[in-house]
Design a protein around this motif. Sequence first.
Motif, PDB file in Angstrom:
ATOM      1  N   CYS A  12       0.673  -1.365   0.181  1.00  0.00           N
ATOM      2  CA  CYS A  12       0.290   0.341  -0.129  1.00  0.00           C
ATOM      3  C   CYS A  12       0.811   0.686   0.070  1.00  0.00           C
ATOM      4  O   CYS A  12      -0.006   2.329  -0.460  1.00  0.00           O
ATOM      5  CB  CYS A  12      -0.457  -0.137   1.162  1.00  0.00           C
ATOM      6  N   PRO A  14       1.468   1.803   3.201  1.00  0.00           N
ATOM      7  CA  PRO A  14       0.834   2.564   4.119  1.00  0.00           C
ATOM      8  C   PRO A  14       2.023   2.145   5.112  1.00  0.00           C
ATOM      9  O   PRO A  14       3.007   2.316   4.533  1.00  0.00           O
ATOM     10  CB  PRO A  14       0.053   1.562   4.444  1.00  0.00           C
ATOM     11  N   VAL A  15       1.179   2.154   5.707  1.00  0.00           N
ATOM     12  CA  VAL A  15       1.226   0.309   6.120  1.00  0.00           C
ATOM     13  C   VAL A  15       2.804   0.295   5.220  1.00  0.00           C
ATOM     14  O   VAL A  15       3.207  -0.447   6.523  1.00  0.00           O
ATOM     15  CB  VAL A  15       0.619  -0.263   4.622  1.00  0.00           C
ATOM     16  N   THR A 192      -1.979  -2.991  11.386  1.00  0.00           N
ATOM     17  CA  THR A 192      -2.038  -3.643   9.836  1.00  0.00           C
ATOM     18  C   THR A 192      -2.654  -5.353  10.320  1.00  0.00           C
ATOM     19  O   THR A 192      -3.172  -5.307   9.164  1.00  0.00           O
ATOM     20  CB  THR A 192      -0.830  -3.273   9.798  1.00  0.00           C
ATOM     21  N   ALA A 195      -5.946  -5.530  10.286  1.00  0.00           N
ATOM     22  CA  ALA A 195      -7.110  -4.865   9.472  1.00  0.00           C
ATOM     23  C   ALA A 195      -6.918  -6.146   7.828  1.00  0.00           C
ATOM     24  O   ALA A 195      -7.331  -6.245   7.796  1.00  0.00           O
ATOM     25  CB  ALA A 195      -6.649  -3.877   8.865  1.00  0.00           C
ATOM     26  N   ASP A 196      -5.554  -6.492   7.696  1.00  0.00           N
ATOM     27  CA  ASP A 196      -5.454  -7.466   7.054  1.00  0.00           C
ATOM     28  C   ASP A 196      -5.684  -9.022   6.528  1.00  0.00           C
ATOM     29  O   ASP A 196      -6.227  -9.549   5.954  1.00  0.00           O
ATOM     30  CB  ASP A 196      -3.607  -8.002   6.812  1.00  0.00           C
ATOM     31  N   ARG A 224      -7.083   1.007   8.958  1.00  0.00           N
ATOM     32  CA  ARG A 224      -6.167   1.065   7.677  1.00  0.00           C
ATOM     33  C   ARG A 224      -6.336   2.239   7.687  1.00  0.00           C
ATOM     34  O   ARG A 224      -5.119   3.836   7.637  1.00  0.00           O
ATOM     35  CB  ARG A 224      -6.897   0.373   6.169  1.00  0.00           C
ATOM     36  N   ASP A 227      -4.436   3.556  10.971  1.00  0.00           N
ATOM     37  CA  ASP A 227      -3.015   3.289  10.490  1.00  0.00           C
ATOM     38  C   ASP A 227      -2.279   4.152   9.614  1.00  0.00           C
ATOM     39  O   ASP A 227      -0.903   3.756   9.315  1.00  0.00           O
ATOM     40  CB  ASP A 227      -2.865   1.616   9.717  1.00  0.00           C
ATOM     41  N   SER A 229      -3.110   3.860   6.455  1.00  0.00           N
ATOM     42  CA  SER A 229      -2.768   3.435   5.191  1.00  0.00           C
ATOM     43  C   SER A 229      -3.995   3.088   4.294  1.00  0.00           C
ATOM     44  O   SER A 229      -4.964   2.574   3.970  1.00  0.00           O
ATOM     45  CB  SER A 229      -2.736   1.691   5.974  1.00  0.00           C
ATOM     46  N   ASP A 232      -4.291   1.169   1.569  1.00  0.00           N
ATOM     47  CA  ASP A 232      -5.307  -0.165   2.138  1.00  0.00           C
ATOM     48  C   ASP A 232      -7.012  -0.241   2.142  1.00  0.00           C
ATOM     49  O   ASP A 232      -8.185  -0.487   2.086  1.00  0.00           O
ATOM     50  CB  ASP A 232      -4.582  -0.413   3.113  1.00  0.00           C
ATOM     51  N   MET A 233      -6.747   1.422   2.605  1.00  0.00           N
ATOM     52  CA  MET A 233      -8.302   1.937   2.812  1.00  0.00           C
ATOM     53  C   MET A 233      -9.062   1.827   2.038  1.00  0.00           C
ATOM     54  O   MET A 233     -10.253   1.507   1.611  1.00  0.00           O
ATOM     55  CB  MET A 233      -7.956   3.200   4.383  1.00  0.00           C
TER      56      MET A 233
END
Length: 317
Positions: A12, A14-15, A192, A195-196, A224, A227, A229, A232-233
């Motif tokens: 991402c 982000p992350v 993370t 969320a994963d 996400r 975080d 990210s 990914d969000m």
Amino acid sequence: MRYFSPAAAVLCLPVLLAGCGGAAQDKPTAQDDAAWDQAMTAGRDSFELGRYTVAVTQYRKAADLALLRDDASAITEAGYDLAVAQLAANTPDKALQTAQATRQAAGVRGQTQLYSLDLVEAAAHYRLGHYRLGHYSSAISSATQAMQSSDSALAGRAALVLGLAADAQSDSANLQKAAAYLSSLKKPLSTTQQADQAEIQARVLRQSAPQQAEALAVQAADLRRNDGSYRDMARALALAARIASAQGDQQKARALWERAAQSAAAQSSGLNRMDAQTLAHGSINKGNYVPPEDDAAAWARDAGGVSLRPFEDKDAQ
């Protein structure tokens, strides 16, 4: 010498900045090389500020200096970080080339089992799979290899890539494998990892238990966001939109797609395209990360047509 390995960044991004194990696992060997250390530090600092193209330049310099030293560990670390920065700059084809070149350079110097490079390659193949046939299968293969790592953060991120690629080509066996691995991670989980886990479980359940799947996708998006990210969000929001649409709730689906589209568009806006000169002047707004415009455009179409940049100054055009 400092070891900065933003392995979580490979997707991402982000992350992005949560380290999950270094590309080089041995003791630092280039700590006496001030030029190498300076380039790596500059690359890390640029990456943390979101100046990904600047980071690419610095990591490339560090990789060349590592070749000059004939230093296998330094080559692996610099090459890995270069590939991650290229992913962050949304050039997965270049990231894949860098990972492969790093593997070759490290291999002739005795380093062979490099799970961090497997993860980078998996993420690059997944990105390329949106546009070219065969890359999802390669992503699955590389991610499966990376999941053998003893570094649970790296292996967990590989499980996410496995699940995403498997879902993209309707491979239920590998999607279940990814979900099982993420569910087995020892607690407490990082934001993370939570969320994963939620996102992949949502993909597993979206046919059999769509309401639960939608709630998990929204949960993943919230995690996400917390975080930082955002790519990914947006992906999680789009997943929730697809699930809502499949259940017939088109109003909710359009709202979710609009949110995903506008977030993706904002990430690629001119506001975020900062360069080395901007960095030198001290701005700290993240930039140089440009996600595919077609994500934002496609989600906007799914939303029924929305303004991607509602706050854009039209007079400044």
